[in-house]
Motif scaffolding. Structure first.
Motif: not given
Length: 199
Positions: A78-85
């Protein structure tokens, strides 16, 4: 022994998404997952990073975090991605990493894995929902199973009510406690769904 392997992959300029990703890692581990925290490679010129004190300070503070590689995607269930807009889509550093995934995608090695995403922006209408939807579009191309938090827990309402994934208004240092609670919930839900998919 952990039965779900989760890759938490983030990009962070000033530290908000790093804190979001770290919070998710803690919750996922508490839920029984084996977790890899990875940052994507910084593509901005070194001089640009060094020219902004907060950006430079965060880069130095997280120099010990391993960079994401394709093996992390192949390894994970599984993956959880987090990145600014950035202008309604994920920061280009995250896109640059995703653009390298063609060989894995072509071999079907990204398919049928649970995935979720988070983001931040400077204001509450800075394109967070568009960013999350654009990330999910990529994940659909990969053949992943989307696991947004939806309105399946009260923490999502307290954190702003975004059903696509936690989105933080990045003002100053840190993130609000209600956002942390929503992040913890989103990570737990992702691990639980990934566990069911593994059977």
């Amino acid at each position: 022994m952990a039965d779900v392997k989760l890759a938490v992959i983030y990009y962070s300029t000033y530290g908000h998404n790093h804190l979001m990703a770290s919070t998710a890692c803690e919750s996922a581990r508490d839920a029984g997952a084996e977790v890899r925290l990875r940052k994507v490679h910084e593509t901005a010129p070194e001089g640009v990073v060094a020219g902004q004190d907060k950006w430079k300070a965060h880069a130095e503070a997280t120099a010990h975090v391993d960079e994401a590689i394709l093996d992390d995607l192949e390894w994970a269930d599984a993956y959880l991605f987090s990145a600014p807009t950035r202008y309604g889509v994920a920061a280009s550093q995250m896109r640059a990493f995703m653009d390298q995934t063609g060989p894995l995608w072509g071999a079907g090695k990204l398919a049928n894995k649970a995935v979720s995403a988070m983001t931040s922006a400077q204001n509450s209408h800075g394109g967070q929902e568009a960013t999350l939807l654009s990330l999910y579009t990529t994940f659909m191309h990969w053949g992943c199973i989307l696991v947004p938090p939806g309105y399946t827990d009260q923490t999502m309402f307290a954190a702003g009510g975004n059903p696509y994934g936690v989105s933080v208004t990045a003002m100053g240092q840190g993130i609000p406690e209600e956002a942390k609670a929503a992040i913890r919930y989103q990570a737990r839900r992702l691990v639980e769904v990934a566990r069911k998919l593994k059977g």
